[in-house]
Write an enzyme that holds these catalytic residues in place. Sequence first.
Site, PDB file in Angstrom:
ATOM      1  N   LYS A 271      16.090   1.855  28.854  1.00 21.56           N
ATOM      2  CA  LYS A 271      15.123   2.089  29.937  1.00 21.56           C
ATOM      3  C   LYS A 271      14.278   0.839  30.259  1.00 21.56           C
ATOM      4  O   LYS A 271      14.087   0.498  31.422  1.00 21.56           O
ATOM      5  CB  LYS A 271      14.191   3.237  29.532  1.00 21.56           C
ATOM      6  CG  LYS A 271      13.285   3.719  30.622  1.00 21.56           C
ATOM      7  CD  LYS A 271      13.986   4.746  31.455  1.00 21.56           C
ATOM      8  CE  LYS A 271      13.100   5.352  32.502  1.00 21.56           C
ATOM      9  NZ  LYS A 271      13.796   6.443  33.200  1.00 21.56           N
TER      10      LYS A 271
ATOM     11  N   CYS B 287      17.602  -0.322   5.253  1.00 15.91           N
ATOM     12  CA  CYS B 287      17.268   0.949   4.613  1.00 15.91           C
ATOM     13  C   CYS B 287      18.528   1.638   4.073  1.00 15.91           C
ATOM     14  O   CYS B 287      19.147   1.121   3.159  1.00 15.91           O
ATOM     15  CB  CYS B 287      16.472   1.830   5.587  1.00 15.91           C
ATOM     16  SG  CYS B 287      15.618   3.186   4.779  1.00 15.91           S
ATOM     17  N   TYR B 288      18.958   2.768   4.658  1.00 17.45           N
ATOM     18  CA  TYR B 288      20.186   3.401   4.160  1.00 17.45           C
ATOM     19  C   TYR B 288      21.356   2.413   4.221  1.00 17.45           C
ATOM     20  O   TYR B 288      22.217   2.392   3.338  1.00 17.45           O
ATOM     21  CB  TYR B 288      20.517   4.643   5.002  1.00 17.45           C
ATOM     22  CG  TYR B 288      21.801   5.323   4.564  1.00 17.45           C
ATOM     23  CD1 TYR B 288      21.810   6.188   3.473  1.00 17.45           C
ATOM     24  CD2 TYR B 288      23.006   5.081   5.224  1.00 17.45           C
ATOM     25  CE1 TYR B 288      22.983   6.791   3.044  1.00 17.45           C
ATOM     26  CE2 TYR B 288      24.186   5.680   4.797  1.00 17.45           C
ATOM     27  CZ  TYR B 288      24.164   6.538   3.713  1.00 17.45           C
ATOM     28  OH  TYR B 288      25.334   7.129   3.290  1.00 17.45           O
TER      29      TYR B 288
ATOM     30  N   HIS C 132      12.006  -1.729   7.519  1.00 15.55           N
ATOM     31  CA  HIS C 132      12.564  -1.661   8.883  1.00 15.55           C
ATOM     32  C   HIS C 132      12.063  -2.834   9.724  1.00 15.55           C
ATOM     33  O   HIS C 132      10.972  -2.763  10.286  1.00 15.55           O
ATOM     34  CB  HIS C 132      12.166  -0.335   9.538  1.00 15.55           C
ATOM     35  CG  HIS C 132      12.918   0.827   8.983  1.00 15.55           C
ATOM     36  ND1 HIS C 132      14.128   1.251   9.493  1.00 15.55           N
ATOM     37  CD2 HIS C 132      12.660   1.629   7.921  1.00 15.55           C
ATOM     38  CE1 HIS C 132      14.578   2.276   8.785  1.00 15.55           C
ATOM     39  NE2 HIS C 132      13.696   2.520   7.825  1.00 15.55           N
TER      40      HIS C 132
ATOM     41  N   GLY D   4      13.124   8.011  41.472  1.00 15.71           N
ATOM     42  CA  GLY D   4      12.808   7.597  40.100  1.00 15.71           C
ATOM     43  C   GLY D   4      13.384   6.218  39.837  1.00 15.71           C
ATOM     44  O   GLY D   4      14.185   5.711  40.632  1.00 15.71           O
ATOM     45  N   VAL D   5      12.997   5.647  38.711  1.00 16.85           N
ATOM     46  CA  VAL D   5      13.374   4.250  38.476  1.00 16.85           C
ATOM     47  C   VAL D   5      14.885   4.083  38.267  1.00 16.85           C
ATOM     48  O   VAL D   5      15.485   3.133  38.780  1.00 16.85           O
ATOM     49  CB  VAL D   5      12.531   3.624  37.335  1.00 16.85           C
ATOM     50  CG1 VAL D   5      12.722   4.345  36.034  1.00 16.85           C
ATOM     51  CG2 VAL D   5      12.837   2.152  37.157  1.00 16.85           C
ATOM     52  N   ASP D   6      15.546   5.028  37.597  1.00 17.69           N
ATOM     53  CA  ASP D   6      16.968   4.834  37.295  1.00 17.69           C
ATOM     54  C   ASP D   6      17.835   4.842  38.553  1.00 17.69           C
ATOM     55  O   ASP D   6      18.630   3.925  38.776  1.00 17.69           O
ATOM     56  CB  ASP D   6      17.474   5.914  36.326  1.00 17.69           C
ATOM     57  CG  ASP D   6      16.681   5.927  35.035  1.00 17.69           C
ATOM     58  OD1 ASP D   6      16.014   4.911  34.752  1.00 17.69           O
ATOM     59  OD2 ASP D   6      16.710   6.942  34.327  1.00 17.69           O
ATOM     60  N   SER D   7      17.681   5.894  39.369  1.00 18.90           N
ATOM     61  CA  SER D   7      18.540   5.941  40.552  1.00 18.90           C
ATOM     62  C   SER D   7      18.164   4.819  41.517  1.00 18.90           C
ATOM     63  O   SER D   7      19.017   4.274  42.215  1.00 18.90           O
ATOM     64  CB  SER D   7      18.484   7.310  41.234  1.00 18.90           C
ATOM     65  OG  SER D   7      17.222   7.546  41.795  1.00 18.90           O
ATOM     66  N   SER D   8      16.895   4.421  41.544  1.00 13.52           N
ATOM     67  CA  SER D   8      16.473   3.342  42.447  1.00 13.52           C
ATOM     68  C   SER D   8      17.119   2.020  42.051  1.00 13.52           C
ATOM     69  O   SER D   8      17.644   1.297  42.897  1.00 13.52           O
ATOM     70  CB  SER D   8      14.953   3.166  42.412  1.00 13.52           C
ATOM     71  OG  SER D   8      14.321   4.330  42.874  1.00 13.52           O
TER      72      SER D   8
ATOM     73  N   SER E 299      16.713   9.586  43.876  1.00 17.13           N
ATOM     74  CA  SER E 299      15.634  10.561  43.620  1.00 17.13           C
ATOM     75  C   SER E 299      14.254   9.936  43.784  1.00 17.13           C
ATOM     76  O   SER E 299      13.260  10.639  43.833  1.00 17.13           O
ATOM     77  CB  SER E 299      15.767  11.091  42.195  1.00 17.13           C
ATOM     78  OG  SER E 299      15.393  10.079  41.272  1.00 17.13           O
TER      79      SER E 299
ATOM     80  N   GLY F 157      19.301   5.715   7.876  1.00 17.97           N
ATOM     81  CA  GLY F 157      19.803   7.073   8.092  1.00 17.97           C
ATOM     82  C   GLY F 157      19.149   8.000   7.097  1.00 17.97           C
ATOM     83  O   GLY F 157      18.602   7.558   6.082  1.00 17.97           O
TER      84      GLY F 157
ATOM     85  N   GLU G  31      12.958  -3.657  12.608  1.00 15.26           N
ATOM     86  CA  GLU G  31      12.965  -3.336  14.043  1.00 15.26           C
ATOM     87  C   GLU G  31      11.681  -2.660  14.506  1.00 15.26           C
ATOM     88  O   GLU G  31      11.447  -2.496  15.695  1.00 15.26           O
ATOM     89  CB  GLU G  31      14.188  -2.459  14.368  1.00 15.26           C
ATOM     90  CG  GLU G  31      14.154  -1.020  13.846  1.00 15.26           C
ATOM     91  CD  GLU G  31      14.569  -0.877  12.371  1.00 15.26           C
ATOM     92  OE1 GLU G  31      14.511  -1.886  11.651  1.00 15.26           O
ATOM     93  OE2 GLU G  31      14.912   0.237  11.964  1.00 15.26           O
TER      94      GLU G  31
END
Length: 512
Positions: A368, A84-85, A171, A227-231, A225, A57, A173
């Site tokens: 995503k 870190c923080y 970090h 797009g990938v999300d709604s599909s 739409s 942070g 990650e």
Amino acid sequence: MVQEHELVLVLDFGGQYSQLIARRVRELHVYSEMLPYNTSIEKIAALKPKGIIFSGGPASVYAKNAPAIDKRILEMGIPIFGICYGLQLLIYMLGGEVIRADKREYGKAMVNFSASHSLFSGLEDKEQCWMSHGDYVSSVPEGFISCGYTEDTPFAAVANEERKVYGVQFHPEVKHTINGMKVLSNFLFNICGCSGEWSMGSFIEEQVEEIRNRVGAKKVLCALSGGVDSSVAALLVHKAVGDSLTCVYVDHGFMRKGESEQVRGTFSGKFGINLDFVDARERFMSKIASVSDPETKRKIIGNEFIRVFEDEAKKLGKIDYLVQGTLYSDVIESGTGTAATIKSHHNVGGLPEDMEFELIEPLRLLFKDEVRIVGRELGLPEDIVSRQPFPGPGLAVRIIGDITEEKLDTLREADAIIIEEMKKAGLYEKLWQTFAVLPSIKTVGVMGDERTYAYPIVLRAVSSEDAMTADWVRLPYELLEIIANRIVNEVEQINRVVYDITSKPPGTIEWE
Ligand code: XMP
């Protein structure tokens, strides 16, 4: 359902990479959720996490109102890993010392791992790690040992075996920490005792069962739409409830080349989903033809979309559920969203306010890249799975100024060439967005001894993590040349191609 999985919590102290920690944990097949740092101890206890990670942070532990936690969390007997923080806070709260460095340590650093410890097993004595901090730990409380140091940081890695409290100043990650995943994996498996049973396959099965039980024989509607999300959301719900789902796809006429046909072929054809394909091209065009102001364009398209959707929904009678492609990043961000509105984004899923239904958000736990994995597992064509983000108002905000059918066709052809060449060069999937913009100016050129007076195409290619910032991409000259040649030769009305070399900020990704 998901609560039955082993869970490792990430407590977020506002770090740039907090979400990434949760993603990495999931990549290691342990389910992870991110919660704000001030989540109550009761809530944490109820979730029964196998481990807790404190994120990084921007604050200093000595700052006024520095984010801190309920100290009792450290006494729960749950393994804790501070990054870190997160490390500095742990040390500070347990009686150690954190001080401000003369200079910020930022970037790659070599960490010397000085003591063997199960958190660092499998690492070399010296490892490249990614640092980004001003403060550092200068002395540790009793019971802690130092496991690693850098030139500037005496306690780059610490452990307290008895308390099961650990921390690193770097970090793990971030990809620049070469063996960061090993450190996270050691924490999950050696220290928290996780078994690693989380997978996308099990996620799909659970979601399908949950949606099926919830919906029963009621009616579900989904605004698709392309797009990938709604599909992916639509496919998941379809797998659960079959014909109880109807998808509405509104073709507003501002889609990319072949996109609407592909949606129809895939959802109606391949998957046999009830698809209400609405050809609303004329309806939108008549509303927008003479409009050139970007915000007005967006508002008209947004409102019109809602009207069309309402008309279609009415035809279907009473709808009980509505599918939304909300992602985990949206869930995390809602509630903290204080950023200024730069553009009013019309989300294609944005829907009438007075419709009554419950929401089904089957992707609300996914990042995503996990949505893409689910899409692939469900058999969604790669073209849709890896499709780049596309604004709701589509090409209408990529034609600067007023919109005509002719300009739409021109832009579609140029855009298709760009996408084709990017794919051929193996760059399409690596970049955030690559597209064409059609400005409303004409310039002089010469082709085959003839003077031309025609539009230019602006080529835009950006890399980004989350669209909040973006960098223009240094495309190879050879590729720029191929694209420019093809566009000028193959697309009528275009005699020039220019390349946008503006990052965000100060530019935005789209031109309107
Ligand atoms: P900007 O242009 O603001 O875009 O840097 C950031 C990201 O958002 C997308 N975008 C939109 N998406 N409706 C959407 O659903 C919109 O009106 C809209 N405008 C921009 C843009 O493509 C980029 O990925």
